[in-house]
Scaffold this motif. Structure first.
Motif, PDB file in Angstrom:
ATOM      1  N   GLY A   1       0.831  -1.193   0.000  1.00  0.00           N
ATOM      2  CA  GLY A   1       0.000   0.000   0.000  1.00  0.00           C
ATOM      3  C   GLY A   1       0.861   1.237   0.000  1.00  0.00           C
ATOM      4  O   GLY A   1       2.078   1.172   0.212  1.00  0.00           O
TER       5      GLY A   1
ATOM      6  N   GLU B   1      -7.795   5.653   9.569  1.00  0.00           N
ATOM      7  CA  GLU B   1      -7.687   5.076   8.229  1.00  0.00           C
ATOM      8  C   GLU B   1      -6.359   4.348   8.052  1.00  0.00           C
ATOM      9  O   GLU B   1      -6.302   3.319   7.379  1.00  0.00           O
TER      10      GLU B   1
ATOM     11  N   ALA C   1      -6.054   0.500   7.168  1.00  0.00           N
ATOM     12  CA  ALA C   1      -5.256   0.106   6.004  1.00  0.00           C
ATOM     13  C   ALA C   1      -4.217  -0.941   6.382  1.00  0.00           C
ATOM     14  O   ALA C   1      -3.984  -1.887   5.625  1.00  0.00           O
TER      15      ALA C   1
ATOM     16  N   ARG D   1      -5.889  -4.237   6.520  1.00  0.00           N
ATOM     17  CA  ARG D   1      -6.265  -4.678   5.167  1.00  0.00           C
ATOM     18  C   ARG D   1      -5.054  -5.188   4.402  1.00  0.00           C
ATOM     19  O   ARG D   1      -5.133  -6.214   3.735  1.00  0.00           O
TER      20      ARG D   1
ATOM     21  N   ASP E   1      -4.949  -7.289   1.044  1.00  0.00           N
ATOM     22  CA  ASP E   1      -5.602  -6.313   0.178  1.00  0.00           C
ATOM     23  C   ASP E   1      -4.672  -5.131  -0.085  1.00  0.00           C
ATOM     24  O   ASP E   1      -4.093  -4.592   0.852  1.00  0.00           O
TER      25      ASP E   1
ATOM     26  N   ILE F   1      -3.770  -1.257  -0.719  1.00  0.00           N
ATOM     27  CA  ILE F   1      -4.364   0.003  -0.276  1.00  0.00           C
ATOM     28  C   ILE F   1      -3.580   1.162  -0.878  1.00  0.00           C
ATOM     29  O   ILE F   1      -2.355   1.201  -0.779  1.00  0.00           O
TER      30      ILE F   1
END
Length: 71
Positions: free
Chosen positions: A21, A31, A35, A38, A43, A45
């Motif tokens: 990310g 946030e 993140a 995630r 995932d 980001i």
């Protein structure tokens, strides 16, 4: 990666070496925490600003277009 730098070169270098990310330091703490979880879950980001930059970069370089010769 958490940084104040948002130049295309920094983003591309970070993603190229495996960053999951890319967030800017102005991102609210909640946030950033979300993140991190995630990214740990697999995932990717990106800050919205970075997403816009990447879209513009791909559009400007034409790297999204594959040229095929007729067979």
């Amino acid at each position: 990666m958490l940084t104040t730098f948002r130049a295309d070169a920094h983003v591309l270098r970070a993603l190229g070496v495996g960053a999951g990310g890319f967030l800017l330091k102005g991102t609210p703490a909640a946030e950033i925490l979300h993140a991190a979880f995630r990214v740990a879950a697999g995932d990717p980001i990106l800050s919205p600003t970075v997403t816009r930059q990447l879209i513009a970069h791909v559009g400007a370089t034409g790297s999204h277009v594959r040229r095929h010769r007729p067979g």
